[in-house]
Write an enzyme that holds these catalytic residues in place. Structure first.
Site, PDB file in Angstrom:
ATOM      1  CE1 TYR A 159       6.363   7.095  -5.675  1.00  0.00           C
ATOM      2  CE2 TYR A 159       5.741   6.835  -7.964  1.00  0.00           C
ATOM      3  CZ  TYR A 159       6.656   6.687  -6.947  1.00  0.00           C
ATOM      4  OH  TYR A 159       7.888   6.136  -7.225  1.00  0.00           O
ATOM      5  CG  HIS A 193       7.750   1.798  -3.397  1.00  0.00           C
ATOM      6  ND1 HIS A 193       6.731   2.702  -3.456  1.00  0.00           N
ATOM      7  CD2 HIS A 193       8.841   2.451  -3.861  1.00  0.00           C
ATOM      8  CE1 HIS A 193       7.187   3.852  -3.933  1.00  0.00           C
ATOM      9  NE2 HIS A 193       8.460   3.718  -4.185  1.00  0.00           N
TER      10      HIS A 193
END
Ligand code: NAP
Length: 276
Positions: free
Chosen positions: A50, A108
């Site tokens: 991110y 992730h």
């Protein structure tokens, strides 16, 4: 607003609602995360990919809360899979966050064609032993992948963060999690808004319970036993989204929302979708 917690399989406490931070970056991103903390959120969800770990760490410091009152999640990206790589990745996250411990560290995406998530997991077990990560878990793992992790290492992930919203309620995976003591966490819990909030059934339930459509959807997650992590850059919406613990949905209302099921929205099938 006090958000209730549950106890994870490693004995730590985990909120029934968290805050997503994807796309919250720069000074406005820090302000948005600080305002979410002021609204009562204690679980913050970031990731290396991110690009906003520094902003989340800054918000933790600016919040004025005790460090131990906040739970910061970050995630190991596909390019950092492997034992040594996972350890180096977490050290990089700690540096960017400006913290000395990651509260919840997740893989992730499993990236099965690379086939290094097992070594990544072993590196995370080491990070936990060394106190650099308190809770370890995964994201976007399927039932066979979870089974493989547990069979090979004996360590059950505390959390699996997956795509979950009324269009994709994930009943089978949630049942597997419940049977194995894995906490479900819902990403894109509002289906990134899309047309979900305008669905007539969501409007009907919201009117019956006298809440907003967003609150009806987020309460549905809570009653499924999954922790939703809605993202909002808007303080008023952050407060609205956190105000879920003074009402309940009936079984009929829960079923009506689940009947919106139609499948994944963005093609993120963990058997084939890979992210580096
Ligand atoms: P989401 O939380 O389902 O939806 C966010 C969108 O809904 C934003 O456009 C937001 O607008 C809007 N919104 C929020 N509250 C609202 C309200 N009360 N009324 C109207 N609109 C509202 O989507 P998401 O950001 O994709 O998912 C949440 C978090 O999950 C992410 O931030 C990230 O932390 C995590 N995630 C993880 C993965 C993974 O692979 N593990 C993948 C995707 C996402 P405003 O911001 O303008 O208010």
């Amino acid at each position: 607003m006090t958000i209730p917690t549950v106890t994870l399989n490693d004995g730590t406490s985990f909120p029934e609602l968290g805050f997503g931070t994807y796309k919250l970056d720069g000074p406005d991103g820090v302000d948005a995360v600080v305002s979410a903390i002021r609204a009562g959120y204690r679980l913050l969800d970031t990731a290396v990919n991110y690009g906003n770990e520094a902003e989340v760490g800054e918000a933790v410091r600016r919040s004025g809360l005790d460090r131990d009152d906040l739970i910061v999640t970050t995630k190991i990206p596909g390019r950092d899979h492997g034992y040594d790589e996972a350890i180096a990745s977490a050290r990089g996250s700690l540096e960017r966050l400006g913290l000395d411990r990651i509260d919840v560290l997740l893989i992730h995406w499993p990236n099965p064609s690379v086939d290094r998530y097992l070594d990544t997991w072993r590196g995370m077990i080491r990070l936990r032993e060394d106190g650099l990560a308190r809770t370890i878990g995964v994201s976007n793992f399927t039932e066979p992948m979870l089974t493989r992790l547990v069979d090979e290492t004996g360590v059950v992930p505390a959390v699996n963060q997956v795509e979950l919203h009324p269009y994709f309620p994930q009943a089978a995976l949630r049942a597997f999690h419940a049977a194995h003591g894995i906490r479900t966490e819902s990403w894109s819990p509002l289906a990134r808004r899309s047309e979900l909030l305008a669905e007539p059934v969501i409007g009907d339930v919201a009117r019956e319970v006298e809440v907003t459509p967003t609150q009806a959807v987020l309460r549905w997650h809570v009653q499924l036993g999954s922790t939703p992590i809605p993202k909002s850059a808007t303080p008023a919406r952050q407060r609205e989204n956190a105000d879920l613990f003074g009402f309940t949905l009936t079984d009929e209302q829960m079923d009506a929302i689940s009947a919106l099921e139609r499948g994944r929205l963005w093609g993120g099938d963990p058997d084939t979708h890979e992210e580096m």
